[in-house]
Scaffold this active site. Structure first.
Site, PDB file in Angstrom:
ATOM      1  N   GLY A   1       0.832  -1.189   0.000  1.00 35.12           N
ATOM      2  CA  GLY A   1       0.000   0.000   0.000  1.00 35.12           C
ATOM      3  C   GLY A   1       0.868   1.241   0.000  1.00 35.12           C
TER       4      GLY A   1
ATOM      5  N   GLY B   1       0.750   5.806   0.855  1.00 29.39           N
ATOM      6  CA  GLY B   1       0.070   6.943   1.450  1.00 29.39           C
ATOM      7  C   GLY B   1       0.792   8.222   1.093  1.00 29.39           C
ATOM      8  N   GLY B   2       0.400   9.288   1.789  1.00 34.01           N
ATOM      9  CA  GLY B   2       0.980  10.580   1.469  1.00 34.01           C
ATOM     10  C   GLY B   2       2.444  10.690   1.804  1.00 34.01           C
TER      11      GLY B   2
ATOM     12  N   VAL C   1       4.530   1.120   1.495  1.00 33.24           N
ATOM     13  CA  VAL C   1       4.766  -0.041   2.350  1.00 33.24           C
ATOM     14  C   VAL C   1       4.997  -1.264   1.472  1.00 33.24           C
ATOM     15  CG1 VAL C   1       3.868  -1.476   4.208  1.00 33.24           C
ATOM     16  CG2 VAL C   1       3.282   0.959   4.127  1.00 33.24           C
TER      17      VAL C   1
ATOM     18  N   ASP D   1      -4.653   9.915  16.046  1.00 31.34           N
ATOM     19  CA  ASP D   1      -5.238   9.524  14.752  1.00 31.34           C
ATOM     20  C   ASP D   1      -5.862   8.129  14.826  1.00 31.34           C
ATOM     21  OD1 ASP D   1      -5.964  10.092  12.162  1.00 31.34           O
ATOM     22  OD2 ASP D   1      -4.064   9.465  11.277  1.00 31.34           O
TER      23      ASP D   1
ATOM     24  N   LYS E   1       8.040   0.224   5.604  1.00 27.66           N
ATOM     25  CA  LYS E   1       7.471   1.500   5.153  1.00 27.66           C
ATOM     26  C   LYS E   1       8.609   2.442   4.794  1.00 27.66           C
ATOM     27  CE  LYS E   1       4.372   5.222   6.698  1.00 27.66           C
ATOM     28  NZ  LYS E   1       3.544   5.705   7.839  1.00 27.66           N
TER      29      LYS E   1
ATOM     30  N   GLY F   1       4.653   7.798   2.286  1.00 26.17           N
ATOM     31  CA  GLY F   1       5.518   6.672   1.972  1.00 26.17           C
ATOM     32  C   GLY F   1       4.780   5.501   1.363  1.00 26.17           C
TER      33      GLY F   1
END
Length: 493
Positions: free
Chosen positions: A170, A172-173, A177, A287, A191, A175
């Site tokens: 996957g 994200g903003g 993984v 979060d 990650k 990094g």
């Protein structure tokens, strides 16, 4: 030559005619005769002085050998004691510079300097060379990590673990993984953070290592180690086979029965309670949401993603944020305003998560009617009107599980109370979910919103009589009130 006189030459001491002769009784004297009263005993007659001397010399040699052995053993014992003291004093190689066998598997040889980039150092302090530094600030941060023992990897090692980063799990903003595997066979998630020099990325890296490096709990994702190098900044976690909780709640292609969902809720609460109340230094996650609750092969929940986390003292304290933290729809009201923030902000976020676990939908759906648009407020209205059972049935909860679901929704209503001090501690939340304590009827968590709506309606009504005055001040921008921010929170949730 002179000769003896004749009178002496014929001298015989035993001659009886000699006036100087020895009497007969002495001339026949035999000291060993049995008739002699002064006879020497037989045991002394056979005495050998040389044999006694040899025996004494043999015992003296044996005594010397035994003494030498004892002295040697004493010297060896002293040397071993000194070595042991030196080991305890930290003069030997620290454990941080070797790969832990319980993670990496059996290691047949001591890793070389090419395998481990952290040189020998004081125990428990991850120190790196000058050639690896991005700046003095990061070096000071790493040097303060006493008592933490995440393993430091090189970019070359991570490349080997991930087979040249071939399997992406996957992104994200901050990094991407990748799936990896240690030489011992244990699977990991790597990650890799983007833009190593970016201050935001460095802040996320420091937040994750400083918090996750201090924790070890069954309901927290374990940080195995990290890489901080000019070529790469990365974090190495345990691998979670079933991904994140949101894939089971919202995508509809993977269903989980209610009993397991309840276990996931309790396990997640235990992980957060550990962060708040059981760590040596408390941790605010900031979060909590389904995407940050990961599930292993047995669907055991583990809280993850500590990129926004922050350490705090256990004593009552408040932090004033200079910018927003968290995710819209899960963030507590105080995070939207410049006011004091405590670990109770995580309690609010967990309450929103509970609403989503019971309803198995996002807490806010703009496509639905106004009443059903926001699950937390809808739940409160059903509780107020004694219609909670109907709501739970509408959510598709089986008959034998509805009582537990009702308890979960009541806990959620307590967690999302507007005032942070009205929210329970996470340890109390665990007991409430497990049925260990009685749950009192919750207060209205949204009373402030109703008051705000009434206030706004009154202002709009009053302003309708002064349109001319308003038109003359078109350049005026009113200051946003705290209650307006609360309305904004609900709108964008």
């Amino acid at each position: 030559m002179a000769t003896a006189p004749d009178e002496f030459s014929s001298f015989d001491p035993f001659n009886s005619s000699d006036p100087f002769s020895i009497p007969d009784e002495f001339s026949s004297f035999n000291p060993f005769s049995s008739s002699n009263p002064f006879r020497i005993p037989d045991e002394f007659s056979s005495f050998d002085p040389f044999r006694s001397f040899n025996s004494m010399a043999k015992w003296a040699i044996i005594a010397s050998v035994v003494s030498a052995v004892v002295m040697t053993a004493a010297v060896v014992a002293i040397v071993l004691a000194i070595i042991d003291c030196l080991k305890k004093a930290g003069s030997t190689n620290p454990t941080y510079t070797r790969l832990a066998t319980n993670i990496m598997g059996n290691v047949s040889k001591t890793p070389s300097s090419q395998d481990i980039i952290a040189p020998a150092r004081t125990i428990n302090y991850p120190v790196i060379g000058d050639f690896q530094l991005h700046g003095a600030t990061m070096e000071r941060f790493l040097s303060k990590m006493a008592r933490e023992k995440p393993i430091r990897f090189s970019p070359h090692q991570l490349q080997g673990f991930t087979q040249d980063f071939s399997t992406e799990l996957g992104s994200g903003g901050y990094g991407v993984v990748f799936k990896g595997e240690f030489p011992g066979g244990e699977q990991v998630a790597v990650k890799v953070l983007k833009n190593n020099s970016d201050t935001v990325v460095q802040a996320q890296f420091m937040a994750e290592v400083s918090t996750m490096g201090r924790t070890y709990h069954v309901n927290l994702v374990r940080l195995y180690g990290f890489c901080f190098d000019p070529k790469m900044t990365a974090l190495v976690y345990e691998f979670m086979e079933n991904g994140s909780l949101d894939t089971f709640l919202f995508r509809g292609n993977q269903a989980i029965e209610w009993q397991k969902l309840q276990e996931i809720a309790i396990g997640t609460a235990k992980g957060i309670a550990y962060l708040h109340e059981e760590c040596q230094q408390g941790i605010i996650h900031y979060d909590i949401k389904p995407e940050n609750v990961l599930l292993d092969a047995n669907l055991t929940p583990k809280v993850a993603d500590f990129g926004l986390a922050k350490l705090y003292n256990m004593e009552p304290s408040h932090e004033f944020l200079t910018h927003f933290k968290g995710t819209a729809g899960y963030a507590a009201p105080e995070l939207w305003k410049r006011c004091a923030v405590t670990h109770k902000s995580d309690v609010y976020s967990f309450g929103i998560l509970l609403f989503e676990i019971v309803s198995r939908r996002r807490n806010r759906d703009a496509t639905l009617s106004e009443t059903r648009k926001w699950v937390p407020k809808w739940t409160w209205e059903c509780f107020r009107d004694n219609e909670l059972a109907e709501l739970i049935s509408l959510f598709g909860i089986e008959e034998n599980s509805r009582e537990n679901a009702k308890r979960t929704l009541m806990v959620a209503l307590w967690c999302v109370q507007y005032r942070p001090e009205a929210r329970p501690q996470m340890s109390t939340v665990v007991k409430m979910l497990e049925g260990g304590v009685e749950i009192n009827p919750p207060h209205n968590p949204f009373e402030h919103l109703e008051t705000a709506l009434f206030s706004v309606s009154s202002k709009l009504s009053d302003s309708s009589t002064s349109t001319t005055e308003a038109s003359t001040s078109s350049s005026f921008t009113p200051m946003q009130e705290p209650l307006d921010i609360e309305l904004h929170t609900v709108t964008i949730g």
